[in-house]
Design a protein around this motif. Sequence first.
Motif, PDB file in Angstrom:
ATOM      1  N   ALA A   1       6.349  -3.974  -0.965  1.00 60.71           N
ATOM      2  CA  ALA A   1       6.457  -3.032  -2.084  1.00 60.71           C
ATOM      3  C   ALA A   1       7.821  -2.369  -1.937  1.00 60.71           C
ATOM      4  CB  ALA A   1       5.338  -2.002  -2.027  1.00 60.71           C
ATOM      5  N   ARG A   2       8.680  -2.631  -2.902  1.00 58.59           N
ATOM      6  CA  ARG A   2      10.064  -2.162  -2.829  1.00 58.59           C
ATOM      7  C   ARG A   2      10.358  -1.238  -4.006  1.00 58.59           C
ATOM      8  NH1 ARG A   2      14.268  -4.383   0.033  1.00 58.59           N
ATOM      9  NH2 ARG A   2      13.107  -6.297   0.450  1.00 58.59           N
ATOM     10  N   GLU A   3      10.979  -0.083  -3.713  1.00 56.16           N
ATOM     11  CA  GLU A   3      11.400   0.823  -4.780  1.00 56.16           C
ATOM     12  C   GLU A   3      12.507   0.143  -5.574  1.00 56.16           C
ATOM     13  OE1 GLU A   3      12.692   4.346  -2.727  1.00 56.16           O
ATOM     14  OE2 GLU A   3      10.769   5.316  -3.086  1.00 56.16           O
ATOM     15  N   GLN A   4      12.358   0.137  -6.878  1.00 57.35           N
ATOM     16  CA  GLN A   4      13.360  -0.545  -7.702  1.00 57.35           C
ATOM     17  C   GLN A   4      14.707   0.162  -7.679  1.00 57.35           C
ATOM     18  OE1 GLN A   4      11.536  -1.161 -11.555  1.00 57.35           O
ATOM     19  NE2 GLN A   4      10.936  -3.226 -10.970  1.00 57.35           N
ATOM     20  N   HIS A   5      14.693   1.484  -7.666  1.00 55.26           N
ATOM     21  CA  HIS A   5      15.974   2.194  -7.774  1.00 55.26           C
ATOM     22  C   HIS A   5      16.759   2.254  -6.471  1.00 55.26           C
ATOM     23  CE1 HIS A   5      13.599   5.560  -6.260  1.00 55.26           C
ATOM     24  NE2 HIS A   5      14.724   6.187  -6.018  1.00 55.26           N
ATOM     25  N   THR A   6      16.082   2.138  -5.309  1.00 57.45           N
ATOM     26  CA  THR A   6      16.802   2.198  -4.031  1.00 57.45           C
ATOM     27  C   THR A   6      16.798   0.868  -3.282  1.00 57.45           C
ATOM     28  OG1 THR A   6      14.850   2.819  -2.728  1.00 57.45           O
ATOM     29  CG2 THR A   6      16.164   4.623  -3.711  1.00 57.45           C
ATOM     30  N   GLY A   7      15.819   0.019  -3.585  1.00 57.69           N
ATOM     31  CA  GLY A   7      15.669  -1.228  -2.834  1.00 57.69           C
ATOM     32  C   GLY A   7      14.943  -1.050  -1.514  1.00 57.69           C
ATOM     33  N   ASN A   8      14.529   0.184  -1.213  1.00 55.88           N
ATOM     34  CA  ASN A   8      13.846   0.446   0.051  1.00 55.88           C
ATOM     35  C   ASN A   8      12.422  -0.101   0.023  1.00 55.88           C
ATOM     36  OD1 ASN A   8      16.071   1.860   1.017  1.00 55.88           O
ATOM     37  ND2 ASN A   8      15.269   3.830   0.326  1.00 55.88           N
ATOM     38  N   VAL A   9      12.009  -0.683   1.131  1.00 59.58           N
ATOM     39  CA  VAL A   9      10.638  -1.148   1.282  1.00 59.58           C
ATOM     40  C   VAL A   9       9.794   0.060   1.668  1.00 59.58           C
ATOM     41  CG1 VAL A   9       9.086  -2.701   2.518  1.00 59.58           C
ATOM     42  CG2 VAL A   9      11.395  -3.449   1.961  1.00 59.58           C
ATOM     43  N   VAL A  10       8.727   0.326   0.893  1.00 58.30           N
ATOM     44  CA  VAL A  10       7.875   1.490   1.135  1.00 58.30           C
ATOM     45  C   VAL A  10       6.442   1.097   1.509  1.00 58.30           C
ATOM     46  CG1 VAL A  10       9.264   3.022  -0.312  1.00 58.30           C
ATOM     47  CG2 VAL A  10       7.356   1.742  -1.327  1.00 58.30           C
ATOM     48  N   GLY A  11       6.143  -0.205   1.453  1.00 56.67           N
ATOM     49  CA  GLY A  11       4.812  -0.675   1.820  1.00 56.67           C
ATOM     50  C   GLY A  11       4.817  -2.182   1.993  1.00 56.67           C
ATOM     51  N   PHE A  12       3.769  -2.690   2.621  1.00 55.21           N
ATOM     52  CA  PHE A  12       3.660  -4.134   2.814  1.00 55.21           C
ATOM     53  C   PHE A  12       2.197  -4.508   3.025  1.00 55.21           C
ATOM     54  CE2 PHE A  12       3.455  -2.626   7.113  1.00 55.21           C
ATOM     55  CZ  PHE A  12       2.604  -3.528   7.751  1.00 55.21           C
ATOM     56  N   SER A  13       1.911  -5.772   2.810  1.00 53.01           N
ATOM     57  CA  SER A  13       0.628  -6.333   3.210  1.00 53.01           C
ATOM     58  C   SER A  13       0.893  -7.683   3.851  1.00 53.01           C
ATOM     59  CB  SER A  13      -0.334  -6.474   2.030  1.00 53.01           C
ATOM     60  OG  SER A  13       0.167  -7.396   1.091  1.00 53.01           O
TER      61      SER A  13
ATOM     62  N   GLY B   1     -10.898 -21.529   1.891  1.00 53.35           N
ATOM     63  CA  GLY B   1     -11.619 -20.850   0.828  1.00 53.35           C
ATOM     64  C   GLY B   1     -11.938 -19.393   1.081  1.00 53.35           C
ATOM     65  N   GLU B   2     -11.414 -18.836   2.166  1.00 48.36           N
ATOM     66  CA  GLU B   2     -11.584 -17.410   2.438  1.00 48.36           C
ATOM     67  C   GLU B   2     -10.225 -16.807   2.755  1.00 48.36           C
ATOM     68  OE1 GLU B   2     -14.605 -16.392   5.218  1.00 48.36           O
ATOM     69  OE2 GLU B   2     -16.176 -17.080   3.880  1.00 48.36           O
ATOM     70  N   ALA B   3     -10.050 -15.567   2.368  1.00 48.82           N
ATOM     71  CA  ALA B   3      -8.790 -14.879   2.623  1.00 48.82           C
ATOM     72  C   ALA B   3      -9.070 -13.595   3.388  1.00 48.82           C
ATOM     73  CB  ALA B   3      -8.082 -14.568   1.309  1.00 48.82           C
ATOM     74  N   GLU B   4      -8.090 -13.210   4.197  1.00 46.43           N
ATOM     75  CA  GLU B   4      -8.218 -11.996   4.997  1.00 46.43           C
ATOM     76  C   GLU B   4      -6.966 -11.148   4.847  1.00 46.43           C
ATOM     77  OE1 GLU B   4      -9.154 -10.647   9.602  1.00 46.43           O
ATOM     78  OE2 GLU B   4      -8.601 -12.726   9.199  1.00 46.43           O
ATOM     79  N   LEU B   5      -7.177  -9.883   4.574  1.00 41.92           N
ATOM     80  CA  LEU B   5      -6.088  -8.919   4.561  1.00 41.92           C
ATOM     81  C   LEU B   5      -5.918  -8.472   6.003  1.00 41.92           C
ATOM     82  CD1 LEU B   5      -4.097  -7.147   2.937  1.00 41.92           C
ATOM     83  CD2 LEU B   5      -5.934  -5.459   2.760  1.00 41.92           C
ATOM     84  N   LEU B   6      -4.834  -8.888   6.630  1.00 40.52           N
ATOM     85  CA  LEU B   6      -4.613  -8.598   8.044  1.00 40.52           C
ATOM     86  C   LEU B   6      -4.059  -7.197   8.259  1.00 40.52           C
ATOM     87  CD1 LEU B   6      -2.981 -12.036   8.866  1.00 40.52           C
ATOM     88  CD2 LEU B   6      -5.318 -11.318   9.433  1.00 40.52           C
ATOM     89  N   LEU B   7      -3.114  -6.809   7.430  1.00 41.94           N
ATOM     90  CA  LEU B   7      -2.468  -5.497   7.538  1.00 41.94           C
ATOM     91  C   LEU B   7      -2.090  -5.005   6.155  1.00 41.94           C
ATOM     92  CD1 LEU B   7       0.085  -6.238  10.402  1.00 41.94           C
ATOM     93  CD2 LEU B   7      -1.835  -4.659  10.587  1.00 41.94           C
ATOM     94  N   LEU B   8      -2.174  -3.722   5.962  1.00 41.72           N
ATOM     95  CA  LEU B   8      -1.659  -3.083   4.756  1.00 41.72           C
ATOM     96  C   LEU B   8      -1.144  -1.724   5.193  1.00 41.72           C
ATOM     97  CD1 LEU B   8      -3.176  -3.053   1.233  1.00 41.72           C
ATOM     98  CD2 LEU B   8      -2.111  -1.020   2.173  1.00 41.72           C
ATOM     99  N   GLY B   9       0.133  -1.481   4.947  1.00 37.81           N
ATOM    100  CA  GLY B   9       0.724  -0.210   5.350  1.00 37.81           C
ATOM    101  C   GLY B   9       1.650   0.333   4.280  1.00 37.81           C
ATOM    102  N   VAL B  10       1.624   1.642   4.112  1.00 32.06           N
ATOM    103  CA  VAL B  10       2.486   2.340   3.160  1.00 32.06           C
ATOM    104  C   VAL B  10       3.062   3.552   3.884  1.00 32.06           C
ATOM    105  CG1 VAL B  10       2.542   3.627   0.982  1.00 32.06           C
ATOM    106  CG2 VAL B  10       1.119   1.572   1.181  1.00 32.06           C
ATOM    107  N   LEU B  11       4.334   3.820   3.646  1.00 30.48           N
ATOM    108  CA  LEU B  11       4.940   5.011   4.250  1.00 30.48           C
ATOM    109  C   LEU B  11       4.092   6.244   3.929  1.00 30.48           C
ATOM    110  CD1 LEU B  11       8.737   4.517   3.485  1.00 30.48           C
ATOM    111  CD2 LEU B  11       7.599   4.354   5.714  1.00 30.48           C
TER     112      LEU B  11
END
Length: 161
Positions: free
Chosen positions: A58-70, A77-87
């Motif tokens: 997740a990147r801020e459009q005006h600064t280009g800074n990354v503020v979150g990720f997954s 046939g199965e998916a797992e969310l391993l990590l999700l983090g936001v500043l």
Amino acid sequence: MATPALSTVVQLEPGSSRDLEAVMEIMEAAFGSKYGEAWTRSQCAGILPMAGVWLQLAREQHTGNVVGFSLSRCVAGEAELLLLGVLPSRHRQGIGRQLLDHFTRRAAADGASRVHLEVRDGNPAVHMYRAAGFEPVGRRRKYYHAPDGQNFDALTFARTV
């Protein structure tokens, strides 16, 4: 509870091993070492090249800074969310939910019929996961080991997509 409008426009984009520095900065800020939830840089770097694994930023459009990720994976046939983090300074602005929604859409597009995640019992993100339709399916007792010797349970959640 309604999520407030994003104060800054955030764009989701695929990430790669080149983005690990930003991911680790967010991981440290979002998870810290208090509960033993954060992954190490080598754990993240090691899983990224594996089949079915994807990193979303997740990147801020005006600064280009990354503020979150997954970080997620889809296998058989199965998916797992391993990590999700936001500043922490960007919590409660809808960024985590955007990343979560992208995960479920991407998992379905990749052929998953069910998605899973795990979260520390007591983590405020549990409310977001429940609001997104995830239901508790299990508990792993004393799964997270904090540096001070405390242990915390992990809750497992799942939903169909």
